[in-house]
Design a protein around this motif. Structure first.
Motif, mmCIF file in Angstrom:
data_model
loop_
_atom_site.group_PDB
_atom_site.id
_atom_site.type_symbol
_atom_site.label_atom_id
_atom_site.label_comp_id
_atom_site.label_asym_id
_atom_site.label_seq_id
_atom_site.Cartn_x
_atom_site.Cartn_y
_atom_site.Cartn_z
ATOM 1 N N ILE A 37 0.777 -1.268 0.063
ATOM 2 C CA ILE A 37 -0.064 0.135 -0.038
ATOM 3 C C ILE A 37 1.017 1.227 -0.033
ATOM 4 O O ILE A 37 1.863 1.489 1.034
ATOM 5 C CB ILE A 37 -0.952 0.020 1.230
ATOM 6 N N LYS A 38 0.947 1.956 -1.015
ATOM 7 C CA LYS A 38 1.756 3.140 -0.979
ATOM 8 C C LYS A 38 1.363 4.219 -0.236
ATOM 9 O O LYS A 38 2.259 4.846 0.315
ATOM 10 C CB LYS A 38 1.611 3.665 -2.567
ATOM 11 N N GLU A 39 0.065 4.620 0.092
ATOM 12 C CA GLU A 39 -0.235 5.680 0.809
ATOM 13 C C GLU A 39 0.055 5.283 2.292
ATOM 14 O O GLU A 39 -0.371 4.234 2.693
ATOM 15 C CB GLU A 39 -1.724 6.087 0.651
ATOM 16 N N LYS A 40 0.933 6.174 3.025
ATOM 17 C CA LYS A 40 1.659 5.473 4.473
ATOM 18 C C LYS A 40 0.524 5.629 5.396
ATOM 19 O O LYS A 40 0.404 4.471 6.374
ATOM 20 C CB LYS A 40 2.770 6.366 4.738
ATOM 21 N N LYS A 41 -0.462 6.489 5.540
ATOM 22 C CA LYS A 41 -1.247 6.474 6.526
ATOM 23 C C LYS A 41 -2.280 5.414 6.366
ATOM 24 O O LYS A 41 -2.669 4.527 7.297
ATOM 25 C CB LYS A 41 -1.964 7.848 6.552
ATOM 26 N N GLU A 42 -2.901 5.124 4.971
ATOM 27 C CA GLU A 42 -3.742 4.040 4.912
ATOM 28 C C GLU A 42 -2.797 2.456 5.127
ATOM 29 O O GLU A 42 -3.505 1.525 5.733
ATOM 30 C CB GLU A 42 -3.969 4.016 3.373
ATOM 31 N N LEU A 43 -1.691 2.492 5.061
ATOM 32 C CA LEU A 43 -0.878 1.221 5.173
ATOM 33 C C LEU A 43 -1.053 0.915 6.660
ATOM 34 O O LEU A 43 -1.220 -0.314 6.947
ATOM 35 C CB LEU A 43 0.661 1.551 4.768
ATOM 36 N N VAL A 44 -0.767 1.741 7.460
ATOM 37 C CA VAL A 44 -0.716 1.648 8.942
ATOM 38 C C VAL A 44 -2.267 1.356 9.401
ATOM 39 O O VAL A 44 -2.358 0.317 10.201
ATOM 40 C CB VAL A 44 -0.302 2.716 9.787
#
Length: 412
Positions: free
Chosen positions: A153-160
Motif C-alpha cells: 500500500i503506497k499511501e503511508k497513513k492507509e498502510l498503517v
C-alpha cells in the motif's frame, strides 16, 4: 516461511515458525478459529502423519480417509516415537488418550492443534495428565512487523490503518481500500459470521460458562476493562452469584491465555486493565453493546462513524505492541499523567510515546506533550504521526516517528 497471499501482498509470518520450532518436540498450538493454525501446520511444518478428529470421535487421516477412534489409537501407538505426527482438534479425543500420553512421556515429534478454551485450561491446571508434556504456542493475529513489511500500500497513513486491522487473517483475502469503508462494510455484512467464530471458541463449554465469557468480552469492548467494573457488569446481568472480582479472575485468566484479551499492568497501582487483542472483535462487541447491531440493521455509514471513533485507540494499541516487540520491553499503562504508550524494563519506565494520528498537530498540542514528557527522566521519548509535515513545530528532545521512520526501524 509462513505466507498468506492477499492479492499482490505476501505476508510472511516469520515469528510463528520460530515459536513453533522452539516449542518442539511436543507442541500444543492453540487459539481461536480463523487464525490460520491448520493452514500453517499443513503447509509449513514438516510431518509424516496428520489426523483430524471429528466431533463424533471418528478421525480422518492425511488421505482424508475416515477411521474409527480405535483404529487411530492403534496406529498412533505404533507411530509414536517413530514418525512426526499432527493431531488437529486434539481436544475431541477421550480422556483415556490423554492418560496414555501421560504414561508414555515425551518422545518423538508430536504437534497438536486446538481452538477451544477447554483444552487450554486442562493443559494448564494442576493435576492434569497433560501438564508438562507440551510447550504451549498461542496462535493469534499476524505480527505487526510482518504485516507492515508485507502490505503493498503506497499511501503511508492507509498502510498503517490497514495493517492495524488486517493482522486479522479472516480480513486479508477480502481487503479492498479505503480501509474504513472496507471494515464498515465487512462488519455490516458479516456480523453473523463473526458471531459464529466467537461462539466456536466456546463450543466445548457449558452454555452458562459461554455466556460468562461472552459477557466479559462485551464489557471490555464497552470500556469496562478493570476487574471490578467487569464483575459489576456480570452481576447486573445475573451471570455470577455475587459482585466479586475474585470470582471472575479465572475467566479473565483463561481469555488472556487463549489470546482473546491482553492484560496490562497499571503503573504504580495494584490493578490491571484488559483489552481485546483483535480490533475486529472489539468493534463487533462495541457495536452490539452500545447500539445493538446484532439485532438491528445499522447503516454502513453509521458503522463507519464508529470505526472512525475507535480507530485512534486501535492505532495506539498497534504501536504499543510494535514498540514493545522492537524494544523487547514490557507494556504498562500510565494513568497519571495519561500516556498513550509506556514501556518498562527492570521496574523502570524506559520509553514513553504519544500517538497523534491526524492531519494537523498544533503548537499547543506539542507543548502539552513536551510538558507531559518532562516528568520522565532518563527515558526515550517518541511522538508518532502519519507524516512529519502534520507538526506545526518540532518538539524538543522528542523523537519523531512518521510511517517512513517506522518502516526503517523495522528493517534494521
Amino acid at each position: 516461511m509462513i505466507i498468506i497471499i492477499m492479492f499482490m501482498n505476501i505476508v510472511r509470518r516469520r515469528y510463528e515458525i520460530e515459536r513453533v520450532k522452539n516449542a518442539m518436540p511436543w507442541a500444543y498450538i492453540c487459539g481461536r478459529r480463523k487464525t490460520g493454525k491448520t493452514f500453517f501446520v499443513k503447509n509449513f511444518l514438516e510431518f509424516d502423519e496428520y489426523f483430524f478428529v471429528r466431533r463424533d470421535g471418528t478421525v480422518f487421516d492425511k488421505e482424508s480417509r475416515e477411521i474409527s477412534y480405535q483404529t487411530f489409537f492403534e496406529l498412533f501407538k505404533e507411530m509414536l516415537g517413530k514418525k512426526r505426527i499432527v493431531i488437529d482438534e486434539f481436544h475431541r479425543l477421550p480422556e483415556k488418550f490423554f492418560e496414555f500420553l501421560h504414561s508414555q512421556g515425551v518422545k518423538g515429534n508430536l504437534t497438536v492443534i486446538s481452538s477451544t478454551l477447554w483444552l487450554s485450561k486442562k493443559l494448564l491446571r494442576k493435576g492434569s495428565p497433560l501438564l508438562g508434556l507440551f510447550s504451549l504456542v498461542i496462535f493469534g493475529l499476524i505480527d505487526e512487523r510482518d504485516i507492515l513489511r508485507s502490505l503493498k500500500i503506497k499511501e503511508k497513513k492507509e498502510l498503517v490503518e490497514a495493517a492495524t486491522y488486517l493482522r486479522e487473517p479472516i480480513l486479508l483475502p477480502r481487503y479492498k481500500g479505503p480501509l474504513k469503508k472496507f471494515i464498515s462494510s465487512f462488519l455490516a455484512q458479516n456480523k453473523l459470521a463473526i458471531r459464529e467464530i466467537i461462539g466456536e471458541i466456546f463450543e466445548e463449554e457449558e452454555k452458562r460458562l459461554s455466556d460468562v465469557y461472552e459477557a466479559i468480552m462485551r464489557a471490555v469492548a464497552g470500556g469496562k476493562n478493570i476487574s471490578t467494573e467487569i464483575s459489576s457488569y456480570l452481576f447486573s446481568k445475573t451471570l455470577i452469584p455475587k459482585d466479586n472480582p475474585g470470582f471472575i479472575q479465572r475467566y479473565l485468566d483463561t481469555l488472556v491465555k487463549i489470546g482473546i484479551l491482553e492484560k496490562l499492568e497499571v503503573w504504580n497501582k495494584n490493578k490491571f486493565r484488559y483489552f481485546h487483542v483483535s480490533p475486529l472483535f472489539d468493534l463487533h462487541f462495541y457495536l452490539d453493546e452500545k447500539y445493538g447491531y446484532m439485532e438491528n440493521d445499522l447503516p454502513e455509514r453509521f458503522i463507519e462513524s464508529v470505526v472512525n471513533k475507535k480507530l485512534p485507540f486501535h492505532i495506539e494499541q498497534f504501536f504499543r505492541n510494535l514498540l514493545s516487540k522492537m524494544c523487547g520491553m514490557k507494556k504498562v499503562i500510565i494513568e497519571e499523567p495519561e500516556i498513550d504508550i509506556a514501556l518498562c524494563e527492570f521496574k523502570k519506565i524506559k520509553l514513553v510515546a504519544e500517538v497523534k494520528w491526524k492531519g494537523n498537530v498544533s503548537r499547543n498540542e506539542i507543548k502539552r506533550i513536551e510538558e507531559k514528557f518532562e516528568k520522565f527522566k532518563n527515558c526515550r521519548k517518541i511522538l508518532i504521526v502519519p507524516e512529519v509535515d502534520v507538526l506545526e513545530k518540532e518538539p524538543k528532545e522528542i523523537e519523531i516517528w512518521d510511517v517512513k521512520r517506522v518502516l526503517k526501524e523495522i528493517k534494521k
